[in-house]
Design an enzyme around this catalytic site. Sequence first.
Site, PDB file in Angstrom:
ATOM      1  CG  PHE A 150      -0.261   0.376   2.520  1.00  0.00           C
ATOM      2  CD1 PHE A 150      -0.043   1.705   2.869  1.00  0.00           C
ATOM      3  CD2 PHE A 150       0.176  -0.610   3.400  1.00  0.00           C
ATOM      4  CE1 PHE A 150       0.584   2.040   4.067  1.00  0.00           C
ATOM      5  CE2 PHE A 150       0.807  -0.283   4.594  1.00  0.00           C
ATOM      6  CZ  PHE A 150       1.015   1.045   4.923  1.00  0.00           C
ATOM      7  CE  LYS A 174      -2.332  -9.413  -3.689  1.00  0.00           C
ATOM      8  NZ  LYS A 174      -2.972  -8.195  -3.094  1.00  0.00           N
ATOM      9  CB  SER A 227       5.381  -7.012   6.766  1.00  0.00           C
ATOM     10  OG  SER A 227       4.700  -8.236   6.592  1.00  0.00           O
ATOM     11  CB  CYS A 282      10.795  -0.759   3.091  1.00  0.00           C
ATOM     12  SG  CYS A 282      11.309  -0.344   1.428  1.00  0.00           S
ATOM     13  CD  GLU A 383       8.779  -2.411   8.985  1.00  0.00           C
ATOM     14  OE1 GLU A 383       8.350  -3.583   8.895  1.00  0.00           O
ATOM     15  OE2 GLU A 383       9.196  -1.761   8.012  1.00  0.00           O
TER      16      GLU A 383
END
Lengths: 483, 120
Positions: A150, A174, A227, A282, A383
Amino acid sequence: MSRTIQNYVNGGWVDARPSKSIPVHDPATCQLLAHCPDSTAADVDVAVRAARAAFDEWRSTPVLVRAQFMHHFKVMVEERFEDISQIVVREHGKTMDEARGEVRRGVESIDFAMSVPVLMRSDGLEDISSGIDETTVRQPAGVFAAITPFNFPFMVPLWFLPTAITCGNTFILKPSPQTPLSTELLFELLNELDLPEGVVNLVNGGVPSATALMEHPEVTGVSFVGSSPVAKIIYETCTRNGKRVQAQGGAKNYIAVMPDANIEASVSNILGAAYGCAGQRCLAAAVAVGVGDAYDQLKDELARQVSELKVGYGLDETAQMGTVISDGAKQRIESMIAQSQDEGADIVVDGRGLQVAGYEKGSWVGPTLIADVQPNTLMATEEVFGPVLSLMKADNFDEAVDIINQSHYGNSASIFTSNGRHAREFKYTVNAGNIGVNIGVAAPSASFPFGGQKDSFFGDLHGQGMDSIEFYTERKIVIERWI
Amino acid sequence: MASLNTFGAILSHAIELEARLCEWYESIGEVDKARAADKRRRKLERARRENVVEITLEPIRGLDAADYALELDDGAAASQTAVAKVAARFYADVAPKINVRAAQRTLERCGKEHIAQATG
């Protein structure tokens, strides 16, 4: 009644056949933007079959013709640049500058794909034995898929799609069901390109469609960004199913600030690194390690500059930081801040409970600065994926490097210094895939590979750069003799 | 008036400024000046699109759009000079705050054109 997004399969828009759909909200206004279908394995199968059927003709389309499509595609994206950026803001919550920066980096990936006719060339050697020549050729490998996150809904798909198809493969995307709208526009542009049917396909959805892509026997390889726990699952599932895979995971990115750094200028850059995209990237700076005397200066300067950051709706050009993606993310981030406080850290600037006038229901978390974070605590190890910067102290350079290398992540690390020896030692010894020197966000440009180390990456070949050419092609050795 | 505190806020303000000038010059019959303003607007749009560098996006301080208000009145020579001076001052102030050289250069060039107009 909000509309439901369609899939794009075999050159046309089609309804998915899901039993449920996922609402897509503007995280600042909470306005319902659309519904994203949770496509099924059957929907994926239709797309994969279309991609497989298109492959043979597409791979034999001259590479210069394939690259020419990218020239036209780039022009289309440039023409719709502002529209795309605004959609990214609305579905994600980032600022306009951040959205424009994202679209620009996406365009750079299209630029890179135009180089495929050069980059796919291989080598050869005459007379490896008497009268025998040996050459390498690169060939496209089949149907590839990408499962994208996202946080960069327009850019990350473009790390993969342009290079994959210009190499002669066919492709299925996707996107994240939280941010499917900019990829919908991406496919509207691809539709206008008049690529052969089935070369590019879009399947919207969540876990069922991702799993179906990873398990489908006709899919050659899968690219993933997300993730670390999910990246590991993706890697294991794909390898179990005999696919090539590049799975980019999460991060805990450290920044070392040396006493010889220009603190004020460093902090301006660190702000962008820590709070850009509300920390949801990230490569976001998560922990700043102040070395020696730098710690107190860093803390004071950060506190001053963080407090001045303007949080607001991304479509307001004066907003310097936007929302996080959802109320769930907000609650998770605020809970982590609370836990950090319980562990004894000092919340210097607290972004919890922030309200933005006119957008009271938005998923706001203000920029947060946490000092005195100790090794092995939550903020030093896990994180956050939110606008939270932690501060740790190190007595010297070696201790700072030790702190950084203890992390189980290894996506990026940066040093702020005016000392060349420290910069060199940092580059040499820190175990991270991307190193910044006086740059807080060490984001590789499109012609360089992008990928981390340790738990930040699962696979061999990274995205972007020559790695992507390797990933999207099969090498074949030809040994020939004429008798 | 809005604070000019981001790369986008500055570039968008410059684009809007040139768009307003273009319209104004057209309305007072200054066709060449209108054309020049429109050309600058297009260059600035390109700069905003092509020079936004994610890794160096940093907050910008000390600039406010209210300090560069344009008084677009009757179009007399003195008014035109005054407007060009405000525009030139705007570009002189904002260009050093932009940390991407290509965008900075575009702003500097726009400023030079306005200085040339102001000084006849």
